[in-house]
Write a protein that holds these residues in place. Structure first.
Motif, PDB file in Angstrom:
ATOM      1  N   TYR A   1       9.714  -2.311   6.920  1.00 11.14           N
ATOM      2  CA  TYR A   1       8.428  -1.609   6.899  1.00 11.14           C
ATOM      3  C   TYR A   1       8.593  -0.146   7.307  1.00 11.14           C
ATOM      4  CZ  TYR A   1       3.486  -0.596   7.582  1.00 11.14           C
ATOM      5  OH  TYR A   1       2.236  -0.035   7.494  1.00 11.14           O
ATOM      6  N   VAL A   2       9.390   0.101   8.331  1.00  9.86           N
ATOM      7  CA  VAL A   2       9.651   1.481   8.765  1.00  9.86           C
ATOM      8  C   VAL A   2      10.265   2.282   7.626  1.00  9.86           C
ATOM      9  CG1 VAL A   2      11.068   2.924  10.286  1.00  9.86           C
ATOM     10  CG2 VAL A   2       9.804   0.987  11.228  1.00  9.86           C
ATOM     11  N   ALA A   3      11.198   1.665   6.897  1.00  7.59           N
ATOM     12  CA  ALA A   3      11.832   2.353   5.774  1.00  7.59           C
ATOM     13  C   ALA A   3      10.811   2.680   4.683  1.00  7.59           C
ATOM     14  CB  ALA A   3      12.957   1.487   5.204  1.00  7.59           C
ATOM     15  N   ILE A   4       9.905   1.746   4.391  1.00  8.83           N
ATOM     16  CA  ILE A   4       8.926   1.953   3.322  1.00  8.83           C
ATOM     17  C   ILE A   4       7.921   3.029   3.693  1.00  8.83           C
ATOM     18  CG2 ILE A   4       7.011   0.871   2.069  1.00  8.83           C
ATOM     19  CD1 ILE A   4       8.617  -1.741   2.126  1.00  8.83           C
ATOM     20  N   ILE A   5       7.377   2.977   4.910  1.00  9.50           N
ATOM     21  CA  ILE A   5       6.371   3.980   5.290  1.00  9.50           C
ATOM     22  C   ILE A   5       7.023   5.347   5.450  1.00  9.50           C
ATOM     23  CG2 ILE A   5       6.497   3.636   7.804  1.00  9.50           C
ATOM     24  CD1 ILE A   5       3.460   4.010   7.876  1.00  9.50           C
ATOM     25  N   SER A   6       8.292   5.376   5.858  1.00 10.49           N
ATOM     26  CA  SER A   6       8.997   6.654   5.962  1.00 10.49           C
ATOM     27  C   SER A   6       9.228   7.261   4.580  1.00 10.49           C
ATOM     28  CB  SER A   6      10.330   6.467   6.689  1.00 10.49           C
ATOM     29  OG  SER A   6      10.129   5.991   7.995  1.00 10.49           O
ATOM     30  N   PHE A   7       9.554   6.408   3.610  1.00 13.90           N
ATOM     31  CA  PHE A   7       9.713   6.878   2.239  1.00 13.90           C
ATOM     32  C   PHE A   7       8.398   7.462   1.731  1.00 13.90           C
ATOM     33  CE2 PHE A   7       9.530   6.123  -2.382  1.00 13.90           C
ATOM     34  CZ  PHE A   7      10.634   6.869  -2.780  1.00 13.90           C
TER      35      PHE A   7
ATOM     36  N   THR B   1       0.828  -1.211   0.000  1.00 18.34           N
ATOM     37  CA  THR B   1       0.000   0.000   0.000  1.00 18.34           C
ATOM     38  C   THR B   1       0.855   1.251   0.000  1.00 18.34           C
ATOM     39  OG1 THR B   1      -1.873  -1.050   1.131  1.00 18.34           O
ATOM     40  CG2 THR B   1      -1.652   1.336   1.368  1.00 18.34           C
ATOM     41  N   HIS B   2       1.849   1.301   0.871  1.00 15.22           N
ATOM     42  CA  HIS B   2       2.690   2.494   0.978  1.00 15.22           C
ATOM     43  C   HIS B   2       3.541   2.706  -0.272  1.00 15.22           C
ATOM     44  CE1 HIS B   2       1.270   3.039   4.950  1.00 15.22           C
ATOM     45  NE2 HIS B   2       1.911   2.014   5.468  1.00 15.22           N
ATOM     46  N   MET B   3       3.913   1.629  -0.921  1.00 16.74           N
ATOM     47  CA  MET B   3       4.665   1.785  -2.173  1.00 16.74           C
ATOM     48  C   MET B   3       3.794   2.387  -3.262  1.00 16.74           C
ATOM     49  SD  MET B   3       7.307  -1.469  -2.351  1.00 16.74           S
ATOM     50  CE  MET B   3       6.153  -2.766  -1.932  1.00 16.74           C
ATOM     51  N   PHE B   4       2.533   1.985  -3.316  1.00 13.45           N
ATOM     52  CA  PHE B   4       1.612   2.587  -4.283  1.00 13.45           C
ATOM     53  C   PHE B   4       1.362   4.058  -3.945  1.00 13.45           C
ATOM     54  CE2 PHE B   4       0.425  -1.701  -5.736  1.00 13.45           C
ATOM     55  CZ  PHE B   4       0.301  -1.464  -7.102  1.00 13.45           C
ATOM     56  N   TYR B   5       1.195   4.367  -2.661  1.00 12.51           N
ATOM     57  CA  TYR B   5       0.982   5.761  -2.267  1.00 12.51           C
ATOM     58  C   TYR B   5       2.201   6.618  -2.610  1.00 12.51           C
ATOM     59  CZ  TYR B   5      -3.203   4.441   0.433  1.00 12.51           C
ATOM     60  OH  TYR B   5      -4.443   4.001   0.817  1.00 12.51           O
ATOM     61  N   ALA B   6       3.391   6.112  -2.312  1.00 17.54           N
ATOM     62  CA  ALA B   6       4.613   6.865  -2.621  1.00 17.54           C
ATOM     63  C   ALA B   6       4.720   7.110  -4.116  1.00 17.54           C
ATOM     64  CB  ALA B   6       5.840   6.105  -2.115  1.00 17.54           C
ATOM     65  N   SER B   7       4.370   6.104  -4.917  1.00 16.85           N
ATOM     66  CA  SER B   7       4.385   6.255  -6.370  1.00 16.85           C
ATOM     67  C   SER B   7       3.382   7.305  -6.817  1.00 16.85           C
ATOM     68  CB  SER B   7       4.086   4.905  -7.025  1.00 16.85           C
ATOM     69  OG  SER B   7       4.038   5.029  -8.430  1.00 16.85           O
TER      70      SER B   7
END
Length: 240
Positions: free
Chosen positions: A150-156, A103-109
């Motif tokens: 996970y912390v790295a992904i949501i922080s990104f 989910t967070h990767m899609f949001y970051a994109s």
């Protein structure tokens, strides 16, 4: 510049199902100790309503606005993650964690890489590193690495949501404020989950987690209303 009152008038009615579904969740307050498909449905219902909110703008809107489409897909993955977390005590916590990482990767994109704003990235990196350092003594086994990733992904994701935020001046846009606020609330919600699960019982943790989570998802969804990029940028412009 679109005024907040105009936004409320145009988008508010489309969010009524979401607010009703959220109220149903908090009124029923189904016990988490007895997971059922009904409790999973009630928990996921507000997210489904946010999907409907985007669909209410028309399929053409999603087809011509890639950032909105990515947020829509992110909502779907988060709903699946919600369902897995209903059964986290039965061994599905990691499954939920992976769904929310996607989910967070899609949001970051969806938020994009422009502007880059390395200064905000550095600040978020320091804060996320400090958060992981706080959690680290409480972690063991595979969670030591999974939580770190996970912390790295949501922080990104948070960095990309906040990168374009300008509170004053001509660059101010309410959609960027919604994205940044939503990202911060999502981080707060997930940090509360981590502390409560791995470190110590957080008073009223469920209320804190779910209220910040639903608010975060609503704000991130609202950020998709104004396009960040014209469809022509993806080579999809219509031809006569």
């Amino acid at each position: 510049m679109v005024s907040p009152l105009t936004v409320v008038k145009s988008e508010g009615p489309k969010l009524v199902p979401f607010f009703k579904a959220t109220c149903v969740y908090f009124v029923l307050w189904l016990p988490s100790s007895n997971p059922t498909w009904f409790s999973a449905l009630i928990k996921c219902l507000p997210i489904f309503c946010l999907c409907l909110f985007l669909l209410a703008h028309g399929l053409g809107f999603l087809q011509t606005h890639p950032s909105a489409t990515r947020i829509f897909v992110g909502l779907i993955f988060s709903a699946v993650g919600d369902a897995f977390l209903i059964w986290q005590d039965q061994g599905y916590f990691v499954h939920g964690l992976l769904m929310f990482a996607v989910t967070h990767m899609f949001y970051a994109s969806a938020f994009g890489m422009k502007p880059l704003d390395l200064r905000k990235g550095l600040v978020i990196a320091v804060l996320s590193g400090s958060s992981y350092a706080l959690l680290y003594p409480c972690l063991s086994g595979a969670f030591t690495y999974l939580v770190g990733v996970y912390v790295a992904i949501i922080s990104f994701m948070g960095w990309r949501a906040l990168a374009g935020l300008q509170l004053i001046g001509a660059a101010w846009r309410w959609t960027k404020l919604a994205a940044g606020s939503g990202a911060l609330l999502f981080i707060l919600s997930d940090m509360t989950i981590a502390l409560n699960k791995f470190c110590f019982p957080v008073p009223h943790s469920r209320a804190i987690i779910m209220s910040t989570y639903y608010a975060a998802q609503m704000l991130i969804t609202l950020s998709a209303v104004e396009s960040r990029e014209p469809v022509e940028a993806y080579g999809l412009s219509k031809t006569n």
